[in-house]
Scaffold this motif. Structure first.
Motif, PDB file in Angstrom:
ATOM      1  N   GLN A   1       0.889  -1.227  -0.045  1.00  0.00           N
ATOM      2  CA  GLN A   1       0.064   0.059   0.123  1.00  0.00           C
ATOM      3  C   GLN A   1       0.846   1.451  -0.008  1.00  0.00           C
ATOM      4  O   GLN A   1       0.666   2.357  -0.772  1.00  0.00           O
ATOM      5  CB  GLN A   1      -0.685  -0.301   1.138  1.00  0.00           C
ATOM      6  N   ARG A   2       2.052   1.072   0.700  1.00  0.00           N
ATOM      7  CA  ARG A   2       2.842   2.621   0.683  1.00  0.00           C
ATOM      8  C   ARG A   2       3.655   2.567  -0.708  1.00  0.00           C
ATOM      9  O   ARG A   2       3.712   3.728  -1.036  1.00  0.00           O
ATOM     10  CB  ARG A   2       3.968   2.043   1.750  1.00  0.00           C
ATOM     11  N   ALA A   3       3.782   1.397  -1.304  1.00  0.00           N
ATOM     12  CA  ALA A   3       4.536   1.377  -2.653  1.00  0.00           C
ATOM     13  C   ALA A   3       3.352   2.120  -3.705  1.00  0.00           C
ATOM     14  O   ALA A   3       3.904   3.064  -4.540  1.00  0.00           O
ATOM     15  CB  ALA A   3       4.795   0.142  -2.918  1.00  0.00           C
ATOM     16  N   LYS A   4       2.251   1.614  -3.546  1.00  0.00           N
ATOM     17  CA  LYS A   4       1.135   2.209  -4.238  1.00  0.00           C
ATOM     18  C   LYS A   4       0.778   3.658  -4.125  1.00  0.00           C
ATOM     19  O   LYS A   4       0.645   4.456  -4.936  1.00  0.00           O
ATOM     20  CB  LYS A   4       0.006   1.261  -4.371  1.00  0.00           C
ATOM     21  N   ASP A   5       1.171   3.958  -2.863  1.00  0.00           N
ATOM     22  CA  ASP A   5       0.789   5.461  -2.376  1.00  0.00           C
ATOM     23  C   ASP A   5       1.731   6.356  -3.117  1.00  0.00           C
ATOM     24  O   ASP A   5       1.799   7.426  -3.153  1.00  0.00           O
ATOM     25  CB  ASP A   5       0.778   5.690  -0.906  1.00  0.00           C
TER      26      ASP A   5
END
Length: 402
Positions: free
Chosen positions: A335-339
């Motif tokens: 999720q952090r990577a997508k954000d």
């Protein structure tokens, strides 16, 4: 209650069987369609198979800016190029192999593979060491294919490492002799004697030191201190990352079950251990498929099969020394990577893109760095250091600094 009983009576063994067969038929049809319409992605333009991540900060400092450089070249099979350093700089050295399938090749990246470099960059930052890495990837390969094609390359890497270490030692000896010759050229005997004639012999010793210090300072360098040279890079391999399993469960309908995969993996790791030595850390990462964009129910079936094969890796890790299983990254990591990056999946819907590889590699580098630190701590707690370059170099570097 009456409605529930009526519905329950409708569920019979025959109807459940028919429903399962229908769902299985849908999954097989969908899988066959995806297999037929799948368009493979070309490998990256630049196939970087080796390199060096240099740590140039203070290896004993836990804070401060970390400066790293990456070195890549073509036309040579060297795993450990000679590291040119400024005088007085030392850092331990680690050798890492990354072995596997399309994830190691970098399918999904446009310019060059991301996973090996990003993984080792993370390790260099956390361990404060230089990392020499080499990737041995075979696109579309299962564990049998990797076993057949990679071991000979691992053996060649060991031989090349030994040759590079011998060259580094010879270069270090030649550099020391060259330094002595340059000193003689800059401070000729006549100039020193002319200076000493102005003083009494009893004061010659201290005045010679002062004279030499002044002359060295005028040339922009300090008085050199006598110290032991830094240890040369070691030919041993400290860690191996093995990325397998993704192409094995695709052949489950051809008899390649999870138990067969386990036997093939055990055979490969046994032969790999004979090449890399008893003190090398081997890691088996799980294959994450949760972020793929495949349609349902194929995606859920593939995740289930992948989890089954990953469980065999976990069992293998519990039964072999210095073999570790790395579970899938947590959902928060993705999720952090997508954000941060947006999309993290390549256009084929299966492989990661550059952002996805970066997130996955940084997670693996953090896990592997923790395992190597744990190996050092266990050796120190046992009152001895394992016979590996990993611990020997770190001890030598610590003694030199102290």
């Amino acid at each position: 209650m009456h409605t529930f009983r009526k519905s329950f009576k409708w569920v019979t063994a025959r109807r459940v069987t028919y429903g399962a067969c229908a769902c299985g038929g849908v999954v097989l049809a969908q899988a066959a369609y995806l297999q037929r319409t799948y368009v493979p992605i070309r490998p990256p333009k630049e196939a970087d198979a080796y390199g060096v991540i240099r740590f140039t900060g203070n290896p004993n400092s836990s804070t401060g800016e970390i400066v790293r450089r990456e070195s890549h070249s073509s036309g040579t099979n060297a795993l450990i190029p000679h590291l040119m350093r400024r005088s007085g700089e030392t850092a331990p050295h680690r050798n890492v192999l990354i072995i596997g399938d399309s994830l190691v090749v970098g399918i999904g990246c446009k310019d060059k593979p991301i996973l090996p470099q990003a993984l080792c960059r993370q390790m260099a930052q956390l361990l404060k060491v230089d990392i020499s890495w080499r990737s041995l990837g075979v696109n579309g390969a299962d564990v049998r294919t990797i076993h057949k094609n990679v071991l000979e390359a691992v053996r060649a890497v060991k031989i090349e490492n030994q040759r590079k270490m011998d060259e580094a030692e010879a270069t270090a000896k030649g550099g020391a002799e060259l330094t002595r010759n340059e000193t003689r050229k800059r401070f000729p005997k006549e100039e020193i004697l002319e200076h000493l004639q102005q003083w009494q012999v009893v004061r010659a010793g201290s005045e010679l030191v002062n004279f030499a210090r002044a002359r060295l300072s005028s040339h922009g360098s300090a008085l050199p201190l006598r110290s032991s040279p830094p240890p040369p890079p070691s030919p041993s391999i400290d860690a191996v990352v093995v990325m397998v399993g993704l192409n094995d469960f695709k052949k489950i309908f051809f008899g390649r079950t999870s138990s067969v995969f386990r036997r093939d993996l055990d055979l490969f790791l046994t032969d790999l251990r004979a090449e890399v030595g008893d003190q090398c850390v081997v890691v088996l990462p799980a294959i994450p498929l949760e972020e793929t964009t495949l349609p349902e129910p194929v995606k859920s079936i593939m995740i289930l099969l992948c989890n089954t094969f990953d469980s065999e890796k976990r069992k293998t890790a519990t039964q072999q020394a210095l073999v570790h299983f790395i579970p899938k990254p947590a959902i928060e990591i993705w999720q952090r990577a997508k954000d941060r990056y947006g999309n993290i999946v390549a256009r084929d819907g299966v492989h990661p893109n550059e952002a996805g590889y970066t997130a996955f590699a940084e997670y693996l580098g953090q896990e592997l760095a923790g395992l190597l630190k744990q190996q050092i701590r266990e050796g120190e707690m046992a009152g001895r250091l394992p016979g590996t370059a990993l611990c020997q170099e770190e001890t030598l570097a610590r003694v030199q600094v102290e």
